[in-house]
Design an enzyme around this catalytic site. Structure first.
Site, short mmCIF file in Angstrom:
data_model
loop_
_atom_site.label_atom_id
_atom_site.label_comp_id
_atom_site.label_asym_id
_atom_site.label_seq_id
_atom_site.Cartn_x
_atom_site.Cartn_y
_atom_site.Cartn_z
N ASP A 227 2.20 -2.09 11.68
CA ASP A 227 1.81 -0.87 10.99
C ASP A 227 3.09 -0.02 10.91
O ASP A 227 4.05 -0.24 11.67
CB ASP A 227 0.69 -0.12 11.72
CG ASP A 227 0.01 0.89 10.79
OD1 ASP A 227 0.61 1.25 9.74
OD2 ASP A 227 -1.12 1.33 11.10
C1 BGC Z 1 -1.46 3.36 8.21
C2 BGC Z 1 -1.61 2.03 7.48
C3 BGC Z 1 -0.83 2.08 6.20
C4 BGC Z 1 0.62 2.39 6.51
C5 BGC Z 1 1.50 2.47 5.29
C6 BGC Z 1 0.00 3.74 8.38
O1 BGC Z 1 0.12 5.02 8.89
O2 BGC Z 1 -2.07 3.27 9.47
O3 BGC Z 1 -2.95 1.77 7.23
O4 BGC Z 1 -0.98 0.89 5.50
O5 BGC Z 1 0.69 3.63 7.17
O6 BGC Z 1 1.20 3.61 4.56
#
Ligand code: BGC
Length: 759
Positions: A227
């Site tokens: 993530d």
């Molecule tokens: C979120 C993800 C997301 C990623 C990119 C993170 O903060 O938890 O779900 O895909 O950011 O934006």
């Protein structure tokens, strides 16, 4: 060139660089060897493609905003989800995106999770089926999915650091199965690890999770991506199985990897494996042409049908569908400023937006004969303030109308990615507004936009009908009008329980955690599993949803009365549309294990099917159950097992509306190893097939000596819960040999018998 040839020519620096992003959204290209960059973008219900690859919050290019996961799951329609996945794939390809960051399959452990709108369900089977359909649709276009957030990311509170403390069985039966099903049946290109820790270890550094379970046990061949910002120690993460760190660039981390290989702390083969996995998807993505346009109108129409099928008619005294009304008071600012998606990384720049008020007006003109007049009142302010004048105005309009439609949307300050909800309530003004309108207008329909369950105790009795319209996507305004006027017969069913109050919810005492930990104390018992086990009343049960027609279930049958744990079982039932309007019904199959060695939820969803029926029409619905429908995860054996005995197959229209029950007897054929050890109790010895055989003579002897009530208690009952070792110790004088020796002998015999029988 194949991947191995490329790897052989790559320098250590190039390998390390490939395993970390080049920008916010792309991987590092390697022109020298013809390796292009891979572009990723959020997800999950729309393509959030930002033009500037180094920006995180910039406005994205226009794309269709489909309904969010809560709404999609409420359709219970896998074909529709597949179609949404395909449309997303087309848009991603048109916008130059190789991997879409979704779907999210985290369980709705509590309705308070701020991000529930992005997740499917409180039930792992339903979430898994939705994810499989979504990924298969998306990847059929040649755009990869990113299954997220792996694992146990069930809250926003301290999501970057909190440790979810989850026991092994709960993890295997509740928090992992949706991932497992999606990985095994849909083969997502990537899996995104969660920010949080699982049992004290960052998911990004969790070897058991990323390598042992995901890659080895489930056979995941794709890329594990972090993530965004979830990596702490890049070397540890690589060793644990995390292939790609996002975002980048992170020159210091890359150098740390290079150094670790040079000084022997990191085996280069581990780095090569990550590189191989990344190269594989980079080249797969490169085969699909990017750019061009997508059919905005067709996708908007698809978004409208998806929203229409996801809207759940929670209550209806008969006011809906609207047929003969002339004056409609439309109340609530969400009627003009629709709340159709959530805040955060999934926020899409829509191609167009249906305004509910306009859609209602338009359809009223088409569907209702004569002069229909719609008025609008704002009802509540955009801010958390209270404004009685807006309520008074709305009440006046409601009085003067034949029917009132009150739109209440849970505002972003109460529900969003990044923070959890503090309560289950609408805003105080929304509650006061609904109550005041209902008091003067008995024909009041409440229309809700929110991502997860809301409490309705204060308003439910006064409302003539309630429509749960979720975060319904850009075409949700049109979909609401379709349902209100009966152009679409509602067929959505809840993918999550609506409780009566917050203190009734399963995780109430164990949420959001403290001192860096959140203990999943309710274990397996989340959602309806908890309400079943505690016999607690709910507002609307899991699986509930009304229709403008009615359905009768008849002739339930099973393909066999007895099966082995290697067979599958087909459950069939005839469903008849007994009303006046064409409609769709979701037939749900739950399995109840009558007796088991470990405590199990009363029932679990193991199959479902959605069927469309004309008035008077009957169709047979068949659902096949396999081994996993009967099995539970046994931490002792470290595997899924199904035990001998009777299983009830409950066929229903919701978790509490079971229409028919059938019973099947299961014969377990898989031999299991003997689990007896020095701590095993007398009861455990007797319950173990091999243990019982060797222990039986001694047991009978004990029984014979303990028939009388010597110390005012049931001595046999007392002994049953004692370790056999302790019993033998106390009985030493009556034993033919030292207690210790005898115990060793019994254990040896029981284990030998178990291994010679093949278990
Ligand atoms: C979120 C993800 C997301 C990623 C990119 C993170 O903060 O938890 O779900 O895909 O950011 O934006």
């Amino acid at each position: 060139m194949d991947e191995d040839t490329i790897i052989a020519q790559m320098t250590l620096d190039e390998k390390a660089a490939l395993c970390t992003g080049e920008s916010m959204w792309t991987t590092t290209p390697l022109e020298r060897l013809g390796v292009p960059r891979l572009t990723m973008s959020d997800g999950p219900h729309g393509v959030r493609r930002v033009p500037d690859m180094h920006a995180i919050t910039a406005e994205s290019l226009p794309a269709t905003c489909f309904p969010t996961a809560s709404c999609l799951a409420a359709t219970w329609n896998v074909d529709l989800i597949y179609a949404v996945g395909q449309a997303l794939g087309r848009e991603a390809a048109a916008l130059g995106v190789d991997v879409l960051l979704g779907p999210g399959v985290n369980m709705k452990r509590t309705p308070l999770c701020g991000r529930n709108f992005e997740y499917y369900s409180e039930d792992p089977y339903l979430a898994g089926r939705m994810a499989v359909a979504f990924i298969n649709g998306l990847q059929s276009i040649g755009v990869g999915a990113s299954l997220k957030h792996f694992a146990a990311n069930n809250q926003e509170y301290q999501r970057f650091s909190i440790s979810a403390v989850v026991d092994e069985r709960t993890l295997r039966e509740i928090y992992l199965p949706a991932f497992e099903m999606a990985v095994q049946e849909a083969r997502p290109w990537t899996v995104m690890c969660a920010y949080n820790k699982l049992n004290g270890i960052y998911c990004s550094e969790h070897h058991e999770l990323l390598t042992d379970i995901l890659k080895k046990e489930w056979g995941f061949e794709g890329v594990v991506v972090s993530d965004w910002g979830a990596v702490h120690d890049r070397v540890k993460a690589l060793q644990a199985g995390l292939d790609l760190e996002m975002p980048g660039p992170q020159p210091q981390r890359t150098q740390a990897v290079v150094q670790a290989v040079r000084n022997g702390a990191l085996d280069e083969a581990v780095l090569d494996e990550a590189v191989r996995r990344i190269l594989k998807i980079v080249f797969k993505a490169a085969q699909v042409a990017k750019g061009g346009a997508f059919d905005q109108a067709a996708h908007h129409t698809l978004a409208r049908s998806a929203a229409g099928e996801g809207i759940v008619l929670l209550k209806n005294t008969g006011v809906l569908p609207l047929r003969t009304v002339q004056r409609i008071a439309v109340i609530g600012r969400a009627a003009k400023e629709p709340h159709f998606q959530g805040g955060g990384s999934s926020h899409v720049h829509p191609t167009q937006v249906d305004i509910p008020f306009d859609a209602l007006q338009q359809l009223a003109g088409q569907v209702l004969a004569g002069n229909t007049h719609l008025t609008y009142r704002e009802g509540y302010p955009a801010t958390p303030t209270f404004d009685q004048a807006l309520i008074d105005e709305a009440v006046q309009a409601a009085k003067e109308a034949d029917v009132a439609l009150v739109f209440a949307a849970l505002p972003g300050f109460k529900e969003s990615e990044g923070y959890d909800r503090a309560d289950l309530d609408l805003t105080p003004q929304q509650v006061a507004l609904i109550k005041a309108v209902c008091a003067v207008q008995p024909q009041t329909v409440v229309i809700l936009n929110n991502g997860s369950a809301v409490a309705m105790n204060e308003l439910i009795d006064g409302a003539a009908a309630v429509l749960e319209a979720w975060m319904m996507g850009q075409a949700g305004g049109g979909a609401i009008a379709d349902v209100v006027f009966g152009v679409v017969n509602p067929s959505g069913k809840l993918a999550e329980t609506f409780p009566l109050k917050l203190s009734d919810t399963p995780a109430f005492l164990n949420f959001p955690g403290e001192n860096g930990q959140v203990r999943y104390g309710e274990g397996l018992f989340i959602g309806y599993r908890y309400y079943d086990a505690t016999d607690r009343a709910v507002l609307f049960p899991f699986g509930h949803g009304l229709s403008y027609t009615t359905f009768a279930y008849s002739n339930p049958r099973l393909s066999a009365g007895e099966i082995s744990d290697r067979d599958s079982l087909t459950v069939s039932v005839d469903v008849t549309n007994t009303g006046q309007m064409a409609g769709k019904e979701v037939v749900q199959v739950y399995v109840h294990d009558r007796e088991s060695s470990l405590k199990r939820p009363y029932k679990e969803l193991k199959g479902f099917a959605k069927v469309a029926l004309e008035p008077g029409e009957t169709k047979t619905v068949s659902i096949t159950l396999d081994f996993r429908a009967f099995a539970f995860y046994h931490p002792g054996y470290k595997q899924w097992i199904a035990e001998d005995g009777a299983f009830d197959i409950l066929i229903g229209a919701s978790a509490t509306d079971i229409r028919c029950t059938q019973t099947v007897t299961l014969r377990a054929t898989r031999e299991l190893p003997c689990l007896l050890n020095r701590e095993s109790t007398v009861r455990e010895w007797l319950n173990d097939q091999h243990g019982r055989r060797v222990f039986e003579p001694i047991y009978q002897n004990m029984r014979a000596q303990l028939t009388s009530d010597q110390i005012g208690m049931d001595m046999m009952g007392f002994m049953m819960e004692m370790p056999l070792a302790s019993v033998l110790y106390f009985q030493q004088k009556d034993l033919p040999k030292p207690a210790e020796e005898l115990l060793e002998e019994l254990l040896h015999q029981a284990h030998a018998a178990s291994s010679s029988s093949g278990s």
